[in-house]
Design an enzyme around this catalytic site. Structure first.
Site, PDB file in Angstrom:
ATOM      1  N   PHE A  99       1.218  -1.176   0.362  1.00 61.15           N
ATOM      2  CA  PHE A  99       0.023  -0.192   0.095  1.00 61.15           C
ATOM      3  C   PHE A  99       0.933   0.868   0.076  1.00 61.15           C
ATOM      4  CE2 PHE A  99      -2.429  -3.359   2.684  1.00 61.15           C
ATOM      5  CZ  PHE A  99      -3.507  -3.428   1.562  1.00 61.15           C
ATOM      6  N   GLY A 155       0.099  -7.198  -5.299  1.00 61.19           N
ATOM      7  CA  GLY A 155      -1.188  -7.467  -4.189  1.00 61.19           C
ATOM      8  C   GLY A 155      -2.125  -7.427  -5.451  1.00 61.19           C
ATOM      9  N   GLY A 200      -6.394   1.724  -8.996  1.00 63.12           N
ATOM     10  CA  GLY A 200      -5.567   1.128  -7.809  1.00 63.12           C
ATOM     11  C   GLY A 200      -5.862   1.391  -6.290  1.00 63.12           C
ATOM     12  N   GLU A 201      -5.740   3.353  -6.756  1.00 61.61           N
ATOM     13  CA  GLU A 201      -6.131   4.323  -5.957  1.00 61.61           C
ATOM     14  C   GLU A 201      -7.390   5.102  -5.587  1.00 61.61           C
ATOM     15  OE1 GLU A 201      -2.843   4.688  -4.198  1.00 61.61           O
ATOM     16  OE2 GLU A 201      -1.847   3.765  -5.029  1.00 61.61           O
TER      17      GLU A 201
END
Length: 731
Positions: free
Chosen positions: A234, A461, A697-698
């Site tokens: 992350f 991931g 992803g964000e």
């Protein structure tokens, strides 16, 4: 040129590395079997600021199996020259391990014990006695002075706000948050002469290689980074944190391969975190809800030795079309370790403040929150005057409102109940930058009809192995089972950090380029080969499907890669694919609209999220199955930010009091309701990159927390301006 058939891209395929992960065969940083490895354990500082006056290692060294204890008393001086291509440029004051007697924060490495077993190293580390001359540490942002501001302005925001018919003036606070990925940070270091190999948990093998080379003052090509799997991150694995230099130093000083794994407790001060923020927003509008002024004042914590900043101002400059905007952003140096990026960096922080303030304005005006946002939708980027490459927020609102059932919402707070539960709904907007920096990928088509693609990117991931294989399979005209994508090694072609939603944009474009070039090489070879069924055919009319080249309008006329290469005595075709972005002629962002329904216990103040929907404009979706997984994971993370995650610090001595997963709360299955993500169809963005993607992803995380907070207000009539929203705030 005839377009290549597309069968892999856009298909809901399972992860190509999924079986390795679920069977335990995926090898993470601490799991590499390195012959002769010994173990290291860091001794952490027990004070928040001061100097080391003595270190007694006698008891530790007396333990059978202890090889060495290293501290500033016996460590060699390292170069720490910085590198202009990474986040540790020359002149940066990154923490220099064991280089002097200064203590800059509680938990700072002050020594490292190396022993033959982990258990011996852990025991010996407890026996190291460190004496300090302690000073009063400063860890509370509320009582510390801020530095000089970073500013932005357009128009005359202060006068516009003062003259506005309707005003909102509110301050929002967000607690420090830690990443808490499943895999702890770990490093194995081995020196072979003057060559260093590191098996590490990193999101950026190339950046890590450069940073470590600069720290030790050795050539970049003397360092190799290997990281085939990353167990979540992350954002906090994009820097060379102190434990990495510690491990490499211990390996060099002992002449043995050394493994160091941070404990769960050490992750709270050994690596970075999302800093705490104070964000004041002043909005001015007319009675119809047209925003005329936005004034934003931000404060964020940073360390005393580095000034960490992130892109927290961008959203406030371009999400809405206010003609008058002023921002100032100050960091507050504290006796803490350096913060770092965390999912949705900057934009997630801004979204909580801005979207909460917009909800407050909507309530004050009596305007539906979606309608208020529609009235302030810009036609071009107000911060740059550039046209948007794509901006489909209006469609996100329409689809989201329909699918969520927004029309059933009662706008009057505290008006809907289900027994003892107060029910409320809320929404918020998310946006995130499109990061373009370029990348390279090596593509090799083998004589047996298989392909190998390599790039020094990472996969923490989201499914990089799978999505890149999908792009490669279609570009080469192969089935997925005949494509192998490799990553996580600094000896592979260069790639940018695996963070900020930029991997698919940059690496994917390089993979596409390399595979296109190899396919065209094969086509040229065929049409120029007199023994080929495609001899003399128009190269632009040739496509490849399932490893077979043929004319687009005559599938019967063709041959396989295997036949072509064998006949021409070629073991392989190989090319280095690359992509470098040109000058931006458009404003490029991803967008999302998040809808949430919550229930709040009227007596106990407990908040439960009942359902959530996210609708996203994220460009072309390469893998719908992976995208759906990202959406669900982003919303889960946003629930944690809104209701649970909070790092508690004892400001008397800088100790983090909840540095474990028993007391630092993260969402578990019981916290998660029905979640749904929708990605708008037909949204490829070819202005952004050749494959039309924008990264996701964000964006799936940004806007979740304010949507929940706005729903809590709708349920209870209580406006909570601090994250996380605790029971105490609701009582």
């Amino acid at each position: 040129m005839s377009p290549q058939p597309q069968s892999a891209v856009g298909a809901p395929l399972s992860r190509v590395d999924g079986r390795l992960k679920v069977t335990g065969k995926a090898t993470y940083a601490a799991e590499h079997d390195i012959e002769g490895v010994v173990h290291a354990v860091i001794v952490d500082s027990a004070i928040g600021r001061g100097r080391i006056t003595g270190i007694d290692t006698r008891a530790a060294l007396a333990q059978p199996g202890v090889i060495k204890v290293i501290s500033h008393l016996n460590a060699p001086k390292l170069a720490y020259r910085g590198n202009p291509d990474t986040y540790d440029p020359p002149g940066n004051k990154q923490l220099r391990v064991f280089q002097d007697d200064k203590v800059l924060f509680r938990g700072q490495p002050v020594a490292v014990v190396v022993a033959t077993t982990l258990e011996v190293a852990q025991h010996a580390a407890e026996l190291v006695k460190v004496r300090y001359n302690a000073e009063q540490s400063s860890t509370d942002m509320a009582s510390a002075p801020a530095g000089e501001p970073v500013t932005y302005a357009r128009g005359d925001a202060d006068n516009a706000f003062a003259s506005a018919a309707v005003q909102v003036d509110a301050t929002y606070q967000q607690a420090r948050a830690h990443h808490n990925a499943m895999e702890p940070h770990a490093t194995i270091a081995r020196w072979d002469g003057d060559k260093l190999t590191l098996w590490d948990k990193t999101q950026w093998p190339i950046g890590m290689q450069k940073d470590v080379a600069a720290q030790f003052g050795i050539p970049i090509d003397s360092v190799r980074i290997i990281a085939p799997f990353v167990g979540g991150s992350f954002g906090n694995a994009m820097r060379a944190w102190p434990h990495i230099a510690t491990t490499a130093l211990a390996a060099r000083e002992t002449g043995r391969p050394v493994k160091l794994v941070l404990s769960r407790r050490q992750l709270y001060f050994g690596v970075g975190y999302r800093p705490s923020y104070e964000y004041r927003v002043r909005l001015g509008s007319d009675r119809r809800g047209r925003v005329s002024a936005m004034v934003q004042h931000l404060k964020a914590e940073t360390s005393s030795y580095e000034n960490f900043t992130e892109g927290v101002l961008h959203a406030g400059q371009m999400v809405y079309k206010a003609p008058h905007v002023r921002q100032d952003y100050r960091t507050v140096p504290l006796d803490v370790n350096t913060p770092v990026w965390m999912r949705g960096p900057g934009f997630a922080t801004a979204a909580f403040a801005l979207e909460s303030a917009m909800d407050e304005l909507a309530h004050e005006l009596g305007i539906d929150p979606i309608e208020l946002r529609r009235r302030n939708e810009p036609e071009e980027d107000p911060s740059s005057q550039l046209p948007f490459s794509t901006r489909r927020l209006r469609e996100c609102y329409t689809v989201g409102a329909r699918e969520f059932g927004w029309h059933r919402r009662n706008p009057r707070p505290r008006s809907t109940r289900d027994g003892d539960w107060l029910i409320g709904t809320g929404m918020a907007v998310g946006t995130y930058d499109v990061l373009r920096s370029g990348a390279q990928a090596r593509v090799r088509l083998n004589a047996d009809g298989t392909a190998l693609i390599q790039s020094a990117t990472s996969d923490m991931g989201p499914g990089t192995y799978t999505s890149q294989s999908q792009v490669a399979a279609d570009a080469l005209g192969l089935t997925m089972r005949n494509v192998t994508f490799q990553l996580g090694d600094s000896t592979m072609p260069v790639a940018p950090p695996h963070g900020g939603s930029q991997t698919m944009i940059n690496v994917g474009s390089a993979v596409q380029d390399g595979c296109d070039k190899v396919r065209l090489q094969a086509i040229k070879l065929a049409v120029e080969d007199k023994d080929s069924p495609l001899y003399g055919a128009d190269a632009d009319d040739i496509v490849v499907r399932a490893g077979r080249l043929h004319r687009s309008n005559d599938p019967a006329r063709g041959e396989t890669y295997r036949q072509l290469l064998a006949r021409n005595n070629r073991t392989h075709l190989e090319v280095l694919g690359s992509w470098t972005p040109g000058e931006a002629r458009h404003s490029m962002y991803t967008y999302g609209a998040i809808f949430a329904e919550v229930a709040v216990d009227a007596r106990l103040g407990l908040v439960r999220v009942r359902r959530m929907l996210g609708v996203f404009d994220a460009g072309r979706i390469i893998s719908p199955k992976l995208a759906d997984s990202q959406a669900l994971g982003g919303m889960v993370g946003g629930i944690g930010a809104a209701l649970l995650e909070h790092t508690a610090t004892d400001h008397r001595d800088g100790r983090i009091v909840n540095a474990d997963l028993a007391n630092y709360l993260v969402p578990v299955n019981a916290d998660i309701p029905e979640l749904r993500g929708i990605f708008l169809d037909g949204g490829q963005d070819l202005e952004a990159d050749p494959i039309g993607v924008k990264g996701l992803g964000e964006i799936v995380y940004i806007g979740v927390a304010p949507a929940i907070a706005n729903a809590v207000f709708n349920a209870t009539g209580r406006r909570v301006r601090e994250l996380p929203i605790t029971v105490e705030a609701m009582i």
